[in-house]
Design an enzyme around this catalytic site. Structure first.
Site, mmCIF file in Angstrom:
data_model
loop_
_atom_site.group_PDB
_atom_site.id
_atom_site.type_symbol
_atom_site.label_atom_id
_atom_site.label_comp_id
_atom_site.label_asym_id
_atom_site.label_seq_id
_atom_site.Cartn_x
_atom_site.Cartn_y
_atom_site.Cartn_z
ATOM 1 N N ASP A 48 0.820 -1.222 0.000
ATOM 2 C CA ASP A 48 0.000 0.000 0.000
ATOM 3 C C ASP A 48 0.850 1.268 0.000
ATOM 4 O O ASP A 48 2.015 1.233 0.382
ATOM 5 C CB ASP A 48 -0.858 0.034 1.272
ATOM 6 C CG ASP A 48 -2.223 -0.573 1.043
ATOM 7 O OD1 ASP A 48 -2.493 -0.986 -0.091
ATOM 8 O OD2 ASP A 48 -3.002 -0.621 2.006
ATOM 9 N N LYS A 69 -3.224 3.050 -2.574
ATOM 10 C CA LYS A 69 -4.461 3.836 -2.692
ATOM 11 C C LYS A 69 -4.363 4.964 -1.691
ATOM 12 O O LYS A 69 -4.302 4.728 -0.501
ATOM 13 C CB LYS A 69 -5.677 2.985 -2.327
ATOM 14 C CG LYS A 69 -6.043 1.975 -3.351
ATOM 15 C CD LYS A 69 -7.268 1.209 -2.930
ATOM 16 C CE LYS A 69 -6.881 0.261 -1.813
ATOM 17 N NZ LYS A 69 -7.969 -0.485 -1.259
ATOM 18 N N MET A 182 -8.908 9.353 8.663
ATOM 19 C CA MET A 182 -9.191 10.041 7.390
ATOM 20 C C MET A 182 -9.965 11.336 7.644
ATOM 21 O O MET A 182 -10.941 11.632 6.949
ATOM 22 C CB MET A 182 -9.953 9.109 6.428
ATOM 23 C CG MET A 182 -9.114 7.921 5.992
ATOM 24 S SD MET A 182 -10.049 6.663 5.122
ATOM 25 C CE MET A 182 -10.425 5.508 6.429
#
Ligand code: SAH
Length: 268
Positions: A48, A69, A182
């Site tokens: 990742d 991502k 996030m």
């Protein structure tokens, strides 16, 4: 199926195992001993974007394939990753899927596990240190505290493309410590949602950017002012902690951590 799957060369018909490994939040020496061992023995690593390259470099004999991502950056579709893992397991003995933090927290591990199960491929999950715990350690602030907080909620306001809009603020979370993943680009939405849910605007909050790394930054604030704090953030991953356990942070920064020179403080 993929460039990599179509690679020339003899197809080996042995069935491998897939290790879904948590790389932790950044610092290489926070990796588990088991994760380091499997990485060193691995044949191929699907990695990742948030994984520290120092961690990937432990896979000395493996082919490393980036399937990163990150929001705003090129993404590799999840279905493609699932298929690649299944394909790799028929070709290699030890296949590693390396994810930032812990794979089971906001890591889409379940989709990969389901694909491996459906294809009858053996797998093992190796946990890593999730960002919430790395941030808590950096701050010297326990996420639970006697008489203050008996629960911790890991939450994100971010939703998948086709997910129906729902209220992400957990009910009854005001006495809990809220850890928001996030969060950096969603501070306005977060402030409004928390105030709507009945949170006091003076509730302490803190952003930790690059937790566990030497370039970490800490931005103590309050719910009322999280937008200002978010604007101070750089480009690293950041996590937002909210709740009364964060009250002591300003003091601690002054007293000890700030001296280390790697932490930045905003006035409350
Ligand atoms: N599986 C990961 C989370 C992936 S979601 C874990 O367990 O940590 C990505 C989010 O994690 C980022 O947007 C950020 O909120 C958080 N994050 C990951 N690494 C971080 C770090 N080093 N410091 C602060 N937050 C981090």
């Amino acid at each position: 199926m993929t460039d990599w799957d179509n690679a020339n060369g003899p197809k080996i018909n042995r069935r491998g195992k897939v290790y879904i490994i948590g790389a932790g939040s950044g610092a290489t020496d926070l990796l588990t001993v088991r994760a380091s061992r499997i990485l060193a023995e691995s044949d191929v690593v699907f990695c990742d974007a948030l994984v520290n390259p120092e961690v990937t470099s432990l896979a000395t004999r493996a082919k490393v394939i980036s399937v990163g991502k990150r929001c705003g950056h090129a993404s590799t579709a999840q279905r493609f990753i699932n298929r690649s893992l299944v394909g790799a397991a028929s070709r290699y003995e030890k296949v590693v899927r390396l994810k930032g933090g812990d794979p089971m927290i906001f890591g889409r591990a379940q989709e990969e596990i389901d694909a491996l199960k459906a294809a009858n491929i053996p797998f093992e999950v190796i946990p890593g240190i999730t960002a919430a715990l790395a941030a808590s350690a950096d701050l010297g602030v326990s996420l639970t505290k006697r008489g203050v907080s008996r629960s911790v909620v890991f939450v994100t306001p971010r939703m998948g493309d086709n997910e129906p809009i729902n209220n992400w603020v957990p009910p009854e979370s005001m006495k809990a410590t809220l850890v928001i993943y996030m969060a950096a680009k969603q501070s306005v939405l977060i402030r409004k949602a928390l105030l709507n849910a009945g949170y006091k605007s003076a509730t302490p909050a803190v952003f930790v950017e690059n937790a566990s790394l030497s370039n970490r930054h800490v931005f103590p604030t309050t719910i009322a002012r999280i937008d200002e704090a978010a604007m101070q953030l750089g480009h690293g991953p950041a996590i937002l902690l909210i709740g009364e356990v964060c009250t002591s942070i300003a003091y601690q920064l002054d007293a000890a951590l700030f001296d280390q020179g790697s932490l930045t403080s905003l006035a409350y």
